[in-house]
Design a protein around this motif. Structure first.
Motif, PDB file in Angstrom:
ATOM      1  N   PRO A  44      -3.404 -11.281   4.332  1.00 47.74           N
ATOM      2  CA  PRO A  44      -4.128 -10.375   3.437  1.00 47.74           C
ATOM      3  C   PRO A  44      -3.188  -9.291   2.896  1.00 47.74           C
ATOM      4  CG  PRO A  44      -5.042 -10.295   5.660  1.00 47.74           C
ATOM      5  CD  PRO A  44      -3.928 -11.262   5.691  1.00 47.74           C
ATOM      6  N   GLY A  51      -3.587  -5.942   2.011  1.00 47.86           N
ATOM      7  CA  GLY A  51      -3.537  -4.567   2.523  1.00 47.86           C
ATOM      8  C   GLY A  51      -3.399  -4.518   4.031  1.00 47.86           C
ATOM      9  N   ARG A  52      -2.427  -3.737   4.540  1.00 48.45           N
ATOM     10  CA  ARG A  52      -2.332  -3.551   5.993  1.00 48.45           C
ATOM     11  C   ARG A  52      -2.451  -2.069   6.331  1.00 48.45           C
ATOM     12  NH1 ARG A  52       2.858  -6.464   8.260  1.00 48.45           N
ATOM     13  NH2 ARG A  52       1.800  -7.506   9.957  1.00 48.45           N
ATOM     14  N   ASP A  53      -3.095  -1.315   5.430  1.00 50.87           N
ATOM     15  CA  ASP A  53      -3.237   0.119   5.631  1.00 50.87           C
ATOM     16  C   ASP A  53      -4.127   0.354   6.849  1.00 50.87           C
ATOM     17  OD1 ASP A  53      -4.490   2.867   3.532  1.00 50.87           O
ATOM     18  OD2 ASP A  53      -3.706   2.809   5.585  1.00 50.87           O
ATOM     19  N   PRO A  54      -3.605   0.969   7.904  1.00 50.75           N
ATOM     20  CA  PRO A  54      -4.420   1.141   9.108  1.00 50.75           C
ATOM     21  C   PRO A  54      -5.576   2.131   8.924  1.00 50.75           C
ATOM     22  CG  PRO A  54      -2.284   2.184   9.392  1.00 50.75           C
ATOM     23  CD  PRO A  54      -2.239   1.457   8.093  1.00 50.75           C
ATOM     24  N   ARG A  55      -5.600   2.847   7.818  1.00 50.63           N
ATOM     25  CA  ARG A  55      -6.739   3.745   7.610  1.00 50.63           C
ATOM     26  C   ARG A  55      -7.961   2.980   7.118  1.00 50.63           C
ATOM     27  NH1 ARG A  55      -3.389   7.659   3.860  1.00 50.63           N
ATOM     28  NH2 ARG A  55      -2.704   5.575   3.327  1.00 50.63           N
ATOM     29  N   ALA A  56      -7.730   1.747   6.600  1.00 53.43           N
ATOM     30  CA  ALA A  56      -8.841   0.983   6.039  1.00 53.43           C
ATOM     31  C   ALA A  56      -9.540   0.174   7.124  1.00 53.43           C
ATOM     32  CB  ALA A  56      -8.326   0.047   4.948  1.00 53.43           C
ATOM     33  N   GLN A  57     -10.883   0.151   7.065  1.00 55.56           N
ATOM     34  CA  GLN A  57     -11.649  -0.627   8.041  1.00 55.56           C
ATOM     35  C   GLN A  57     -11.812  -2.073   7.591  1.00 55.56           C
ATOM     36  OE1 GLN A  57     -15.105   0.998  10.083  1.00 55.56           O
ATOM     37  NE2 GLN A  57     -14.826   2.922   9.003  1.00 55.56           N
ATOM     38  N   GLY A  58     -11.479  -2.347   6.341  1.00 55.67           N
ATOM     39  CA  GLY A  58     -11.659  -3.704   5.841  1.00 55.67           C
ATOM     40  C   GLY A  58     -10.417  -4.243   5.175  1.00 55.67           C
TER      41      GLY A  58
END
Lengths: 105, 553
Positions: free
Chosen positions: A96, A98-105
């Motif tokens: 996927p 996005g690997r932004d850890p702030r995102a829940q999805g």
């Protein structure tokens, strides 16, 4: 196991008897009102706990029933694309984006 | 930087705290709740980690959850809808749990731990599993394979780890899933879910893979290492979809038996067939990882990483020179992986030299009672070796408990190779199960037929191997003659290492059978009271809690 339960029962009988002795002592000391209030609260809390348990179970049943209705009505059309997606042969896919850890999805 | 990692709602909820790349504390929730496989929010484990590190939650820079809940919910919803209308009941139960609790995990973490919600982060499940494997390994660079695991959409993934970076390369998505395939075959064969990957491998060793050809038609493994579930019904229904296909190809489903599965030829052969196909899938994944990364080293995690026989075959036949599997392979390990991912892959914090730590749990508080005799670490190895040589099964409880699904020396049972029957009686391990054998690391290759690539796996008892002296271990091995090997480094556990050497001097073979300090169906012992509980309720000959030795009269 039987012996263990008998031990526990013996302990509980002791606790009940001991508590009864203390309460009787307080009554004789003129604290009868406190004793009655405490007993009423203990009995009342059993009813309250039972009511809460009933409420939780009833709420869970009701929620599940509503979810079933939603499943067969609102979500049913989504079954078509879901089945189409499941039938797709995938093999390797890119990870996927996005690997932004702030995102829940 | 202090980061608390949390895994929950999958078998093995856990918490782990990492400071500047060094794990300070980690524990599964089951150790505190005493419910095996507890998957509830790990509040007790989290509080333990904070207390052990001497910090409050407010002092944490981040709290990291082991999956992306919205993506996982999307997957769960799509899976149930694909099975419309048969999945109504499952959908209601699952959605109840998601809408009632799992979707609000950020708020729950913030309120239970009293942290700022902005500090709560989320790492994709396979990233967490990959990080748990790679960042805990001794490798500067390695291919990483995660095979299995209940995360968002990915059922298998490949990555390349290098220094502090972890580059995701490719994924296979549900419904193509080795776990889904294995669960379907287990259900058809009536194999208990309590039989983990190691148990399945041991049962497989006693069977013939006569169903393998039929199973290969159902799970097709391709030349590029990917795999797919071919029957359409299996793709549409995540739980029951394989039932009809398996019944058509292999015959009617078997009821779960009341006796040992070893006694039933059909179930043994089903286990053997399933195990063979899963091994082939694992080898194919490994070859794909090697082709993409060109690395000589592999870090592995997920459900297949818990199968010692599959790992032995991977070490012997696979393309890698060195393998690593973390001690806590599986869902609980994702808690530590999530924390390590944020520290290294996101913030670039340098990796610690010795991140491969295993004794991260709670220590023991114990005042020896009058019933115990004090035996210090100096004289313990000789005395304990004598008792073991006399055929006694010994319990050991000391220091901090293991960050693993089994005892590795701090919450353990020990017995001489000739006392396998006695150890099985205490641990209630079935006769077909292989036992773990601890040996000094420098003697492991001398005592067992270990492939060179698999020597690293022996550190946490993650590899099966045949002993060179077959007769001595005959009653501890599975039907293929293999045990699980635990190689003990002197630096990692000086007391256990000395005990093994001492036992070797007394008996001639520096090897001890090694079980976990628990009764069947229970989590590993947490502290002294759990250890004493095992002692009282079993046929243990003696139990040493720190310096206190309890012996049967």
């Amino acid at each position: 196991t039987r012996a263990l339960f008998e031990d526990i029962l013996r302990d509980e009988k002791y606790h009940v008897a001991y508590t009864g002795t203390i309460l009787e002592r307080w009554r004789r000391q003129g604290r009868g009102g406190e004793v009655r209030a405490a007993l009423a609260q203990a009995r009342g809390s059993r009813w309250l706990d039972g009511w809460k348990r009933f409420g939780a179970r009833a709420g869970a049943r009701l929620s599940r029933g509503i979810l079933r209705v939603l499943y067969f009505t609102l979500l049913a059309p989504a079954a078509i694309p879901a089945r189409k997606l499941a039938r797709e042969r995938g093999g390797w896919r890119p990870p996927p984006a996005g690997r932004d850890p702030r995102a829940q999805g | 930087m202090r980061t608390l990692g949390i895994s929950a709602y999958a078998r093995g909820a856990a918490a782990a705290l990492v400071e500047d790349g060094v794990p300070l504390a980690a524990a599964a929730e089951e150790r505190f709740s005493r419910r095996r496989g507890d998957d509830a929010f790990p509040l007790r484990a989290a509080r333990f980690c904070l207390a052990e590190a001497g910090v409050t939650a407010r002092e944490l820079e981040a709290v990291v959850f082991h999956e992306k809940p919205l993506r996982h919910f999307e997957h769960a919803l799509a899976s149930e809808l694909a099975a419309f209308p048969r999945s109504a009941g499952r959908f209601a139960d699952g959605a109840f749990r998601w809408l009632g609790e799992r979707l609000w995990v950020k708020a729950r973490i913030a309120s239970e731990l009293e942290v700022d919600p902005r500090k709560v982060l989320f790492v994709a499940h396979h990233d967490a599993q990959a990080a748990a494997a790679f960042f805990a390994s001794p490798f500067d660079e390695a291919a990483v394979v995660v095979a299995g695991g209940a995360g968002e959409w990915a059922s298998a993934s490949l990555a390349l780890g290098s220094g502090t970076s972890l580059e995701a390369l490719a994924e296979i998505h549900e419904p193509d899933s080795l776990d889904r395939f294995a669960a379907g075959v287990r259900r058809w064969a009536g194999l208990a879910t309590e039989l983990g990957p190691g148990g399945l491998a041991d049962l497989a060793a006693a069977g013939e893979p006569r169903f393998a050809e039929a199973l290969r038609e159902i799970l097709r493994v391709h030349g590029d290492g990917s795999f797919e579930l071919t029957p359409e019904r299996a793709r549409l229904d995540p739980v029951r979809g394989l039932d009809g296909e398996l019944a058509r190809r292999l015959g009617p489903a078997h009821r779960p038996g009341t006796g040992s599965p070893e006694a039933d030829a059909a179930r043994r052969d089903a286990a053997a067939s399933l195990h063979l196909v899963l091994e082939e899938a694992l080898l194919a994944l490994a070859r794909a990882a090697h082709a993409r990364t060109k690395s000589e080293r592999l870090c592995l995690n997920g459900s297949l990483a818990q199968d010692p026989s599959a790992l032995a075959r991977l070490a012997a036949e696979g393309p890698f020179r060195s393998l690593f599997v973390p001690a806590a392979a599986g869902e609980a390990g994702a808690a530590l992986g999530a924390a390590l991912f944020v520290q290294h892959a996101v913030h670039g914090i340098p990796r610690a030299r010795d991140a491969e730590q295993v004794f991260l749990g709670e220590g023991i508080l114990h005042d020896a009672s009058a019933a115990a005799r004090l035996v210090g670490d100096g004289e313990a190895p000789a005395e304990l070796a004598r008792k073991l040589d006399a055929g006694m099964v010994l319990g050991l409880a000391r220091g901090r408990f293991e960050w693993a699904d089994r005892g590795l020396g701090h919450r353990s049972l020990l017995a001489a190779p000739g006392a396998a029957g006695a150890l099985r009686k205490v641990s209630r391990a079935e006769g077909f199960r292989s036992l773990v054998c601890s040996v000094p690391a420098e003697r492991a290759a001398e005592l067992f037929e270990l492939p060179a690539a698999g020597e690293g796996l022996a550190r946490f008892a993650r590899i099966a191997a045949r002993p060179r002296e077959r007769e001595l271990f005959a009653h501890a091995a599975n039907a293929a003659g293999a045990l699980r090997v635990h190689a003990v480094e002197r630096s990692a556990d000086p007391l256990l290492h000395r005990l093994l050497v001492e036992f070797g001097e007394q008996s001639g073979t520096p090897a001890l059978l090694h079980g976990s300090l628990r009764l069947r169906g229970e989590p590993l012992a947490r502290g002294a009271s759990d250890a004493l509980g095992v002692f009282e309720r079993s046929e243990l000959g003696a139990l040493r809690i720190e310096d206190a030795l309890y012996e049967r009269a």
